[in-house]
Design a protein around this motif. Structure first.
Motif, PDB file in Angstrom:
ATOM      1  N   ARG A 126       2.679 -34.438 112.711  1.00 23.98           N
ATOM      2  CA  ARG A 126       1.554 -35.124 111.951  1.00 23.98           C
ATOM      3  C   ARG A 126       0.555 -33.908 111.334  1.00 23.98           C
ATOM      4  N   LEU A 127       0.263 -32.892 112.108  1.00 21.08           N
ATOM      5  CA  LEU A 127      -0.383 -31.646 111.716  1.00 21.08           C
ATOM      6  C   LEU A 127       0.454 -31.040 110.471  1.00 21.08           C
ATOM      7  N   SER A 128       1.810 -31.039 110.444  1.00 21.62           N
ATOM      8  CA  SER A 128       2.555 -30.587 109.274  1.00 21.62           C
ATOM      9  C   SER A 128       2.280 -31.351 108.035  1.00 21.62           C
ATOM     10  N   THR A 129       2.235 -32.550 108.217  1.00 23.65           N
ATOM     11  CA  THR A 129       2.094 -33.555 107.049  1.00 23.65           C
ATOM     12  C   THR A 129       0.673 -33.262 106.475  1.00 23.65           C
ATOM     13  N   ASP A 130      -0.450 -33.146 107.495  1.00 19.98           N
ATOM     14  CA  ASP A 130      -1.572 -32.957 106.960  1.00 19.98           C
ATOM     15  C   ASP A 130      -2.071 -31.510 106.470  1.00 19.98           C
ATOM     16  N   MET A 131      -1.295 -30.661 106.834  1.00 20.18           N
ATOM     17  CA  MET A 131      -1.413 -29.291 106.401  1.00 20.18           C
ATOM     18  C   MET A 131      -0.841 -29.388 104.689  1.00 20.18           C
ATOM     19  N   ASP A 132       0.380 -29.989 104.636  1.00 19.77           N
ATOM     20  CA  ASP A 132       1.012 -29.981 103.362  1.00 19.77           C
ATOM     21  C   ASP A 132      -0.065 -30.728 102.329  1.00 19.77           C
TER      22      ASP A 132
END
Length: 122
Positions: free
Chosen positions: A45-51
């Motif tokens: 989820r962090l990866s998606t938010d960062m993107d």
């Protein structure tokens, strides 16, 4: 960075599942498995938010740059008139071109009756 996280989080489930597999009958086995999967979900989820946020930051920066260029063009037209009617060089440079901090004022601004004007100057 955001694109690298999912590949790395996929690497944590194997060792965790291997470790929990060696604890048959122990409550810790299921807890280890669940904890690892929960961490993987949080990191994904962090990866998606960062993107998402990085894409939005790039768009905001582009909007600022576009607005700066449009404002410079409007100021040039207001000062010089329509394109080709004034001097060859624009008065207001394009965005992000450094100006001499103490260089001449391209607008010919005169401060009159200001408490901030230097003594003897107007």
């Amino acid at each position: 960075m955001a694109g690298q996280i999912p590949g790395e989080t996929g690497k944590i489930t194997g060792p965790s599942d291997q470790a929990s597999g060696k604890l048959p009958g122990w409550a810790a086995a299921g807890a280890l498995h669940d904890c690892t999967n929960a961490w993987k979900a949080v990191l994904d989820r962090l990866s998606t938010d960062m993107d998402t946020y990085s894409t939005k930051l790039v768009a905001v920066a582009q909007n600022y740059e576009d607005n700066d260029a449009a404002t410079a063009a409007r100021l040039n037209e207001a000062i010089l008139g329509p394109a080709g009617a004034g001097p060859a060089a624009p008065v207001v440079p394009g965005p992000y071109k450094p100006q001499s901090a103490l260089g001449p004022d391209p607008f010919g601004t005169r401060i009159v009756n200001s408490p901030y004007a230097a003594p003897g100057r107007s």
